[in-house]
Design an enzyme around this catalytic site. Structure first.
Site, PDB file in Angstrom:
ATOM      1  N   GLU A 184     -25.068  34.311 -44.263  1.00 34.81           N
ATOM      2  CA  GLU A 184     -26.298  33.907 -43.600  1.00 34.81           C
ATOM      3  C   GLU A 184     -26.824  34.972 -42.635  1.00 34.81           C
ATOM      4  OE1 GLU A 184     -25.798  29.126 -43.441  1.00 34.81           O
ATOM      5  OE2 GLU A 184     -24.274  30.291 -42.427  1.00 34.81           O
ATOM      6  N   LEU A 188     -14.882  42.348 -47.224  1.00 41.05           N
ATOM      7  CA  LEU A 188     -13.827  42.046 -48.196  1.00 41.05           C
ATOM      8  C   LEU A 188     -14.143  42.618 -49.575  1.00 41.05           C
ATOM      9  CD1 LEU A 188     -13.245  38.382 -47.015  1.00 41.05           C
ATOM     10  CD2 LEU A 188     -11.844  40.381 -46.467  1.00 41.05           C
ATOM     11  N   GLY A 228     -16.803  30.401 -45.152  1.00 42.31           N
ATOM     12  CA  GLY A 228     -15.962  30.230 -46.334  1.00 42.31           C
ATOM     13  C   GLY A 228     -15.037  31.388 -46.618  1.00 42.31           C
ATOM     14  N   LYS A 269     -15.708  38.492 -40.714  1.00 37.54           N
ATOM     15  CA  LYS A 269     -16.630  37.472 -40.218  1.00 37.54           C
ATOM     16  C   LYS A 269     -17.654  37.136 -41.303  1.00 37.54           C
ATOM     17  CE  LYS A 269     -17.578  39.791 -36.362  1.00 37.54           C
ATOM     18  NZ  LYS A 269     -17.941  40.156 -34.965  1.00 37.54           N
ATOM     19  N   GLY A 306     -26.399  26.826 -53.777  1.00 39.22           N
ATOM     20  CA  GLY A 306     -26.341  25.661 -52.896  1.00 39.22           C
ATOM     21  C   GLY A 306     -27.303  25.815 -51.732  1.00 39.22           C
TER      22      GLY A 306
END
Lengths: 176, 724
Positions: B688, B613, B508, B684, B239
């Site tokens: 990007e 994560l 996200g 966090k 995307g």
């Protein structure tokens, strides 16, 4: 026009518009949507398929030109539960992100390993006569026709290096 | 039941107590086997009975009006229709939630979507779209040059102290202008939609990043009730911002399908992705840095010029990181948006930082040279105590550690003076840049189901655009419920599921991850109750619950599935604390002394983004960021025709994204960190962060290698070799 292709070892007869690319024949007529359309102009490699063992951009060739040809797509290399060494290595090394260029990368790598094994030199080969080294630079040069905008390139190269011995690296074809 | 949390207070670090060992570890993506075998289905790969094929038609003039001549194509084989209704001028901006501009039969830029044709087959539809006669009435007076635009929206968002005075009084200054060309997201999967109507209900298989917004944008564009729209995007082929908002092909497919009363699939051609979605604006940026004799900043100025179509609210937040990265009491940012008849500008990966940090981090390199201070020491010296504009405290911020540990791992101590290191024809040099990306929490919901057989299900309309959502939501649920990750199934990308934050803005993972965390936390509370212990005393591991003096397998505790919904909302913590992810990028480049060709030899990024994560998917995100940084530094730039404004290099042969051979070795290090103020999983954004500053490390390395300072991006050889 009516044609018959051998796709992943299976004879498939279909009736296509002469304008239908091999890629669209696979995706829209044979429901083999693993080959991807990223540009439809031979610029991204997402549609890479093997035709009689050689990798090509399937968007740049018309289906009607392949009567009787043996086509191998990503679906023919393996499936969940029975993945090929390359496919497994792509998962292990995270050689993808969005996954859209991935089938093209894997099929291209399969074809590239065969080219390599048959002694084909590349732009970065020091000696055109010698058996080239299966080096990072050689892999990257030979895979540069397969774009990955997520830029999973480090994982893709690692996966190819890892799986190549199990994908026939070094096994020369009997006749060219 | 719903477990709600508004992030007003620091939350306990529950994921550090659970002990299942699922979180953080570099787990393979659960959807991996489907992707590598070609079985993951993207939007254009669904088929419906009696499906027709749609192709979009684009404007071939820059400004005016038009009508379509249906008679010119209606006798062509397979023709089903041509429509101009509801056309959107360009994609919706991210989180817009309403229809984009719908100009009717007016054209405002060359390449604008103006019609959709449909036919029985793709080949027929494509042929008809090319043959369709459009009658144009051109209007003069359009503008395509940002430097001479007559309408310019100007603002001065920050004007603090006296920057001119600070510059005049400074021991050292930098006053330099940098330019960047427009960028295209160029995801590998072109935008695609399959629209199916059932009466007034519309189902769309699309390729979108933010479904709950896209649903409203689509409904609003079509003038219908959003409750009648369902969008499915379980797999999205990249995307990078271009699929944040509803795009022209969705409207085309829906309009044609409604008229024909049969399903229609419409896929943008690659050239159309380059021409009618959104681009990143070009920028001109003036950086002013004032520093005292010790290299401490006393003033920071960052002015920018960019462009967009009229009536677009979006402006590239070029100074996003400049506001908080370095200190200096005198500060000024001015922004000018020229209104042009060129395709819309919108979000492309890391809007703001991706280009703003090229200039900021180049200017810091120039200041380092002016002061004679090592670039790493200069940056560390200018890390502010509190936010230099708002006065807020920072949440976790490991910037200095990233710079130091990155330098150590990269071998920064071997860096030499410009032009000092030469290997044959090649100059070799090293560069560094800081990375920073604002951290954002967005509202998000997810449903979590735990079954007595020790399996679990996570359901949300969140998307995985390659970012690793399937993996990290699986890991959070597995960690919280004490299950092996193989027991957890994650369902994404369907607006029938609880609405999530969507993928964008690097929010996200933390936002949707928090919602899964909360849903699972509610299940833990119910299990604790059944076990007769306090929730804090409950331990879940490998399908067995322990607490108080009891130890029982899940199957014995449960008489049916436990279903809970998690709902995270941003709270006062978002306003109270300055939150961002940080890092440091390093690059070693070789510059050919004859041709000016740049080869990036090796790179390293040291990143701090709260709890990681999944170390594998997070590293992949950072790899991607670095390669995008290399692309923006060396290759990428959209070229607009000076006469018509149309995009000249509208394909992947002419718009150069990095290929395998352009991507060097890239090592990624993570700093162990928890951000207690960010969200209950203490993570966090990282998607990007990887691109923010990365390109500047490359151009700073070019300067260190050969002594040529390229301020006009991309740094192609023609901008280097004349100065060698």
């Amino acid at each position: 026009m009516k044609i018959t292709l051998s796709v992943n070892g299976e004879g498939r007869s279909l009736d296509v518009d002469p304008r239908t690319s091999l890629l669209d024949a696979l995706r829209d007529h044979l429901d083999l949507t693993g080959s991807k359309k990223g540009c439809d102009h031979g610029q991204c490699g997402a549609c890479t398929a093997l035709v009689n063992g050689r990798r090509i951009n399937s968007c740049l060739t018309l289906a009607v030109m392949h009567e009787g040809d043996e086509i191998t797509t990503i679906e023919g290399l393996g499936e969940p539960g029975a993945l090929s060494p390359l496919q497994k290595a792509f998962v292990r090394h995270d050689g993808y992100q969005c996954g859209y260029c991935t089938p093209g990368q894997i099929v291209s790598a399969k074809g590239m390993i065969a080219e390599f094994s048959n002694g084909w030199p590349s732009h970065v080969s020091e000696d055109l006569e010698a058996v080239p080294d299966f080096s990072e630079a050689e892999i990257k040069e030979r895979m540069s026709g397969n774009l990955c905008r997520c830029s999973a390139y480090p994982g893709i190269c690692a996966a190819i290096r890892d799986a190549a011995p199990d994908e026939g690296l070094g096994e020369r074809e009997a006749a060219e | 039941m719903t477990e709600q949390l508004k992030m007003d207070e620091v939350q306990p670090r529950l994921l550090d107590e659970t002990g299942q060992g699922a979180i953080t570890r570099p787990m393979d993506r659960p959807e991996g086997a489907l992707k590598v075998s070609g079985r993951a289905t993207y939007a254009a790969e669904y088929k419906a009975a009696n499906m027709a094929y749609g192709v979009m038609v684009r404007a071939a003039i820059t400004r005016g009006s038009y009508t379509v001549d249906e008679a010119s194509v209606k006798d062509m084989e397979g023709f089903l229709g041509v429509w101009t209704d509801h056309m959107i001028r360009n994609s919706a901006q991210g989180t817009m939630n309403t229809n984009p501009v719908q100009p009717g039969l007016n054209i405002q830029y060359f390449g604008q979507p103006i019609a959709v044709v449909a036919a029985e087959t793709f080949e027929q539809a494509r042929h008809i779209a090319h043959a369709l006669r459009i009658d144009y009435t051109s209007e003069e007076g359009f503008e395509v040059d940002p430097e001479t635009a007559s309408q310019v929206d100007e603002s001065v968002p920050v004007d603090q102290g006296d920057l001119d005075r600070a510059m005049a009084d400074a021991a050292f200054t930098v006053d330099a202008t940098y330019t960047t060309k427009p960028h295209n997201s160029a995801p590998m999967e072109p935008h695609a939609s399959l629209a199916e109507w059932d009466g007034e209900r519309l189902t769309l298989h699309g390729s979108y990043q933010m479904l709950k917004y896209n649903r409203n944008e689509l409904a609003d564009s079509l003038g219908m009730d959003a409750a009648n729209v369902r969008i499915l995007s379980p797999y999205v082929g990249g995307g990078f911002g271009s699929k944040l908002g509803i795009a022209p092909e969705a409207i085309g497919a829906a309009v044609a399908a409604k008229a024909l009363k049969r399903p229609v699939r419409c896929v943008l051609a690659r050239q159309q992705v380059f021409q009618m979605v959104v681009r990143r604006t070009e920028t001109r940026q003036r950086l002013r840095l004032a520093a005292d004799a010790d290299g401490r900043l006393t003033g920071v100025g960052h002015d920018n010029w960019q462009s967009n179509l009229p009536d677009e609210q979006f402006a590239e937040p070029v100074t996003a990181a400049t506001h908080f990265l370095y200190g200096g009491e005198n500060r000024r940012n001015a922004q000018s948006v020229a209104r042009l008849n060129r395709m819309a500008s919108g979000s492309v990966r890391a809007p703001g930082e991706a280009v703003g940090m090229l200039a900021l981090e180049n200017a810091m390199d120039e200041l380092a040279e002016a002061t004679g201070i090592d670039p790493i020491e200069l940056r560390i010296r200018n890390i502010p105590e509190i936010h230099p504009e708002s006065g807020k405290q920072y949440s976790s911020r490991s910037l200095a550690q990233c710079l130091k540990e990155g330098a150590e791992a990269f071998g920064w101590q071997d860096r030499q003076a410009p032009k000092a290191r030469r290997e044959g024809e090649w100059f070799v040099g090293m560069g560094v840049a800081s990375a920073a990306r604002t951290n954002i929490l967005m509202e998000s919901k997810a449903r979590v189901t735990l079954n007595p057989d020790g399996t679990a299900l996570v359901e949300t309309d969140m998307t995985d655009i390659g970012t690793g959502t399937y993996a990290i939501l699986c890991q959070i649920a597995a960690e919280m419920l004490g299950l092996d990750p193989s027991k957890v199934t994650v369902m994404l990308g369907d607006t029938d599921l609880p609405p999530a934050s969507g993928s964008g803005g690097s929010w996200g993972a933390a936002s949707s991850g928090s919602s899964v965390f909360l849903g699972a936390k509610a299940i833990r509370a119910r299990l604790a109750e059944r076990l007769g212990c306090a929730p804090e005393a409950l331990r879940l591991q490998d399908g067995v619950a322990t607490g108080g003096n009891n130890r029982r397998p899940l199957a014995e505790l449960m008489d049916g599935p436990l279903v809970e919904e998690g709902h995270i909302q941003p709270g006062s913590k978002s306003d109270e604390m300055a939150q961002a992810s940080y890092g440091a990028h390093f690059a070693e480049v070789a510059v050919n002394s004859v041709t000016g060709e740049v080869r990036v030899r090796r790179t390293l990024s040291c990143m701090a983004a709260g709890r990681i994560l999944n170390e594998k998917t997070a590293a992949s995100q950072v790899h991607g960021g670095m390669v995008w940084g290399i692309g923006s530094a060396l290759h990428e730039g959209v070229e607009h025709d000076h006469r018509t404004g149309h995009v000249v290099n509208d394909d992947l042969a002419e718009y150069h994204i990095p290929v395998h051979l352009d991507a060097p070795r890239h090592d990624v290090l993570f700093i162990e960190e928890r951000d207690d103020h960010a969200n209950p999983v203490q993570a966090k954004g990282i998607g990007e962060l990887g691109i923010s500053g990365a390109g500047a490390a490359v151009t700073n390395a070019i300067y260190n290698a050969c002594g040529v300072r390229v301020r006009d991006y991309p740094a192609t050889p023609d901008k280097i070799f004349p100065h060698l």
